[in-house]
Design a protein around this motif. Structure first.
Motif, PDB file in Angstrom:
ATOM      1  N   GLN A  42       0.817  -1.210   0.000  1.00  0.00           N
ATOM      2  CA  GLN A  42       0.000   0.000   0.000  1.00  0.00           C
ATOM      3  C   GLN A  42       0.856   1.268   0.000  1.00  0.00           C
ATOM      4  O   GLN A  42       0.421   2.305  -0.485  1.00  0.00           O
ATOM      5  CB  GLN A  42      -0.926   0.008   1.215  1.00  0.00           C
ATOM      6  CG  GLN A  42      -1.908  -1.158   1.263  1.00  0.00           C
ATOM      7  CD  GLN A  42      -2.984  -1.056   0.194  1.00  0.00           C
ATOM      8  OE1 GLN A  42      -2.735  -1.306  -0.977  1.00  0.00           O
ATOM      9  NE2 GLN A  42      -4.172  -0.673   0.582  1.00  0.00           N
ATOM     10  N   GLY A  75      -1.258  -3.747   3.605  1.00  0.00           N
ATOM     11  CA  GLY A  75      -2.666  -3.598   3.929  1.00  0.00           C
ATOM     12  C   GLY A  75      -3.339  -4.900   4.306  1.00  0.00           C
ATOM     13  O   GLY A  75      -2.693  -5.918   4.523  1.00  0.00           O
ATOM     14  N   GLU A 122      -2.714   1.828   4.675  1.00  0.00           N
ATOM     15  CA  GLU A 122      -2.656   2.346   3.301  1.00  0.00           C
ATOM     16  C   GLU A 122      -1.292   2.993   3.041  1.00  0.00           C
ATOM     17  O   GLU A 122      -0.277   2.456   3.450  1.00  0.00           O
ATOM     18  CB  GLU A 122      -3.818   3.319   3.079  1.00  0.00           C
ATOM     19  CG  GLU A 122      -5.166   2.634   2.897  1.00  0.00           C
ATOM     20  CD  GLU A 122      -5.358   2.063   1.493  1.00  0.00           C
ATOM     21  OE1 GLU A 122      -4.602   2.410   0.582  1.00  0.00           O
ATOM     22  OE2 GLU A 122      -6.304   1.262   1.321  1.00  0.00           O
ATOM     23  N   TRP A 130      -7.153   3.097   5.912  1.00  0.00           N
ATOM     24  CA  TRP A 130      -8.178   3.188   4.878  1.00  0.00           C
ATOM     25  C   TRP A 130      -9.479   3.796   5.407  1.00  0.00           C
ATOM     26  O   TRP A 130      -9.918   4.856   4.961  1.00  0.00           O
ATOM     27  CB  TRP A 130      -8.421   1.791   4.300  1.00  0.00           C
ATOM     28  CG  TRP A 130      -9.432   1.734   3.192  1.00  0.00           C
ATOM     29  CD1 TRP A 130      -9.758   2.741   2.318  1.00  0.00           C
ATOM     30  CD2 TRP A 130     -10.251   0.615   2.840  1.00  0.00           C
ATOM     31  NE1 TRP A 130     -10.724   2.313   1.432  1.00  0.00           N
ATOM     32  CE2 TRP A 130     -11.045   1.011   1.742  1.00  0.00           C
ATOM     33  CE3 TRP A 130     -10.375  -0.676   3.347  1.00  0.00           C
ATOM     34  CZ2 TRP A 130     -11.957   0.144   1.133  1.00  0.00           C
ATOM     35  CZ3 TRP A 130     -11.284  -1.540   2.736  1.00  0.00           C
ATOM     36  CH2 TRP A 130     -12.067  -1.135   1.649  1.00  0.00           C
ATOM     37  N   TRP A 179      -5.700   6.770   1.192  1.00  0.00           N
ATOM     38  CA  TRP A 179      -5.196   5.935   0.093  1.00  0.00           C
ATOM     39  C   TRP A 179      -3.677   6.082  -0.015  1.00  0.00           C
ATOM     40  O   TRP A 179      -2.939   5.330   0.577  1.00  0.00           O
ATOM     41  CB  TRP A 179      -5.905   6.302  -1.219  1.00  0.00           C
ATOM     42  CG  TRP A 179      -7.305   5.772  -1.333  1.00  0.00           C
ATOM     43  CD1 TRP A 179      -8.296   5.822  -0.381  1.00  0.00           C
ATOM     44  CD2 TRP A 179      -7.879   5.098  -2.456  1.00  0.00           C
ATOM     45  NE1 TRP A 179      -9.442   5.235  -0.851  1.00  0.00           N
ATOM     46  CE2 TRP A 179      -9.229   4.785  -2.112  1.00  0.00           C
ATOM     47  CE3 TRP A 179      -7.423   4.746  -3.716  1.00  0.00           C
ATOM     48  CZ2 TRP A 179     -10.089   4.131  -2.992  1.00  0.00           C
ATOM     49  CZ3 TRP A 179      -8.280   4.101  -4.604  1.00  0.00           C
ATOM     50  CH2 TRP A 179      -9.597   3.788  -4.232  1.00  0.00           C
ATOM     51  N   ASN A 225      -3.985   6.582  -6.259  1.00  0.00           N
ATOM     52  CA  ASN A 225      -3.619   5.697  -5.164  1.00  0.00           C
ATOM     53  C   ASN A 225      -2.198   5.979  -4.701  1.00  0.00           C
ATOM     54  O   ASN A 225      -1.884   7.081  -4.291  1.00  0.00           O
ATOM     55  CB  ASN A 225      -3.810   4.235  -5.603  1.00  0.00           C
ATOM     56  CG  ASN A 225      -4.074   3.310  -4.436  1.00  0.00           C
ATOM     57  OD1 ASN A 225      -4.043   3.712  -3.279  1.00  0.00           O
ATOM     58  ND2 ASN A 225      -4.340   2.054  -4.728  1.00  0.00           N
ATOM     59  N   GLU A 226      -1.297   5.028  -4.787  1.00  0.00           N
ATOM     60  CA  GLU A 226       0.071   5.188  -4.265  1.00  0.00           C
ATOM     61  C   GLU A 226       0.760   6.374  -4.930  1.00  0.00           C
ATOM     62  O   GLU A 226       0.668   6.570  -6.131  1.00  0.00           O
ATOM     63  CB  GLU A 226       0.860   3.901  -4.518  1.00  0.00           C
ATOM     64  CG  GLU A 226       1.759   3.503  -3.348  1.00  0.00           C
ATOM     65  CD  GLU A 226       3.129   4.155  -3.408  1.00  0.00           C
ATOM     66  OE1 GLU A 226       3.636   4.590  -2.359  1.00  0.00           O
ATOM     67  OE2 GLU A 226       3.695   4.228  -4.500  1.00  0.00           O
ATOM     68  N   ASN A 251       1.058  -0.919  -7.470  1.00  0.00           N
ATOM     69  CA  ASN A 251       0.766  -0.067  -6.314  1.00  0.00           C
ATOM     70  C   ASN A 251       2.020   0.277  -5.521  1.00  0.00           C
ATOM     71  O   ASN A 251       1.977   0.374  -4.298  1.00  0.00           O
ATOM     72  CB  ASN A 251      -0.254  -0.732  -5.386  1.00  0.00           C
ATOM     73  CG  ASN A 251      -1.021   0.290  -4.579  1.00  0.00           C
ATOM     74  OD1 ASN A 251      -1.473   1.282  -5.121  1.00  0.00           O
ATOM     75  ND2 ASN A 251      -1.190   0.049  -3.279  1.00  0.00           N
ATOM     76  N   LYS A 267       0.718  -5.042  -5.450  1.00  0.00           N
ATOM     77  CA  LYS A 267       0.130  -5.895  -4.428  1.00  0.00           C
ATOM     78  C   LYS A 267       0.361  -7.369  -4.768  1.00  0.00           C
ATOM     79  O   LYS A 267      -0.034  -7.837  -5.834  1.00  0.00           O
ATOM     80  CB  LYS A 267      -1.368  -5.630  -4.316  1.00  0.00           C
ATOM     81  CG  LYS A 267      -1.716  -4.191  -3.923  1.00  0.00           C
ATOM     82  CD  LYS A 267      -3.216  -3.985  -3.900  1.00  0.00           C
ATOM     83  CE  LYS A 267      -3.556  -2.545  -3.538  1.00  0.00           C
ATOM     84  NZ  LYS A 267      -5.025  -2.311  -3.505  1.00  0.00           N
TER      85      LYS A 267
END
Length: 341
Positions: free
Chosen positions: A131, A145, A175, A189, A218, A264-265, A316, A330
């Protein structure tokens, strides 16, 4: 008889008025639908249909608690990406009509397709649900995560065994994370809070509540001055490291023809924010001043072997090793170092 004639005439006027109002709204809906895909740029005029303009005494656009009668895409009211607005039309017949719409605002310059070459591969523990991902020298800091197995770990690049590890409570889904000076910051999260740790020991130092505007936790990065967080929307939030519950400012992200959400990341490097988009094998290069996407990497070839096995095994992880980008995902079994061409 006279009263019946007056009543009938009033009913006729009401019928005509209603039909006219319907035409106004229908023409506005058609216009909005046609422009939603095409989009606007800052400074563009909203060229509303003649049917609307000819029958309107006044027109305004409301944005929550804000309202403007200036029919132009003004950055004081609009952000990049999708904008939920309401058109308020006061007709010459004395009626006030309302029409909800989505106005998409895109950046003026097309984003550049960015190329890369894989120059090295390293092992990665395929059990790790990545994450957050950073590299400091030869040490990787990784936030994992999932409920019941969330943790913060460090390990050496080229190895997979943790050197240090701090586990989270069962009710926490960890996250994004980032290094800021001698601290590690980590998001959760759904818990509406972030965590800070001592970088050298991974000892938990404190917790902080999210700003009200942040929906979830996130991605997270640090630009040398502010923490930058994503919450699964099109927005990136700049937070004060001394008090991360306060937003310094925020930007919304869009390209020349695409609205990007589910950011996201994150990683900040040499003046730009790099962000992956959840469930897409791409990394965006974003101007932190205004949210414009200036470049885009396509990592389909690297991601496919993992997403074919499980659609949730998405790209990610973004970090930099010198000028080379380092990426993982992930439950990926590999970390890739790529040279940007």
């Amino acid at each position: 008889m006279k009263n019946k004639i007056i009543t009938g005439f009033a009913a006729l006027l009401l019928f005509v008025s209603c039909k006219n109002d319907e035409k106004i709204l229908n023409s506005l809906v058609d216009y909005n639908n046609s422009m939603e895909a095409k989009g606007y740029h800052f400074g563009d005029k909203l060229d509303l249909p003649k049917e609307v303009l000819d029958n309107a005494e006044a027109i305004s656009i409301s944005f929550g608690d804000k309202e403007t009668s200036n029919l132009m895409v003004d950055s004081k009211y609009f952000t990049l990406g999708d904008n939920a607005v309401t058109f308020n039309i006061k007709t010459k017949g004395g009626e006030t009509l309302y029409q909800d719409a989505t106005i998409n605002v895109y950046s003026k310059s097309p984003e550049q397709s960015l190329n890369y070459e894989v120059v090295a591969e390293y092992p990665h523990n395929p059990a790790n649900f990545v994450q957050g991902f950073q590299i400091d020298g030869t040490t990787i800091y990784e936030s994992e995560g999932q409920y019941g197995s969330s943790r913060l770990i460090t390990y050496k690049i080229g190895d997979t065994l943790p050197i240090k590890e701090t586990k989270q409570a069962e009710d926490i889904f960890s996250e994004g994370s980032t290094i800021a000076g001698d601290k590690i910051y980590q998001l959760t999260w759904k818990n509406k809070k972030g965590l800070s740790y001592d970088k050298s020991t991974l000892k938990l130092l404190s917790e902080f509540p999210y700003p009200d505007m942040m929906v979830e936790g996130w991605g997270l990065t640090y630009d040398g001055k502010n923490l930058i967080a994503s919450d699964g929307t099109k927005n990136l939030y700049f937070l004060n490291p001394s008090d991360p519950s306060k937003i310094v400012r925020y930007i919304s992200v869009a390209g020349n023809s695409s609205v990007y959400d589910q950011l996201n990341e994150l990683e900040f490097y040499k003046g730009f924010i790099y962000a992956n988009v959840w469930h897409k094998p791409i990394i965006l290069k974003i101007n932190p001043a205004n949210g414009e996407v200036v470049g885009k990497f396509d990592f389909t070839k690297l991601a496919e072997p993992f997403t074919e096995a499980d659609s949730e095994n998405v790209l990610n992880g973004i970090a930099f090793k010198g000028d080379n980008m380092v990426v993982t995902g992930k439950k990926w079994s590999k970390i890739y170092e790529v040279a940007i061409k």
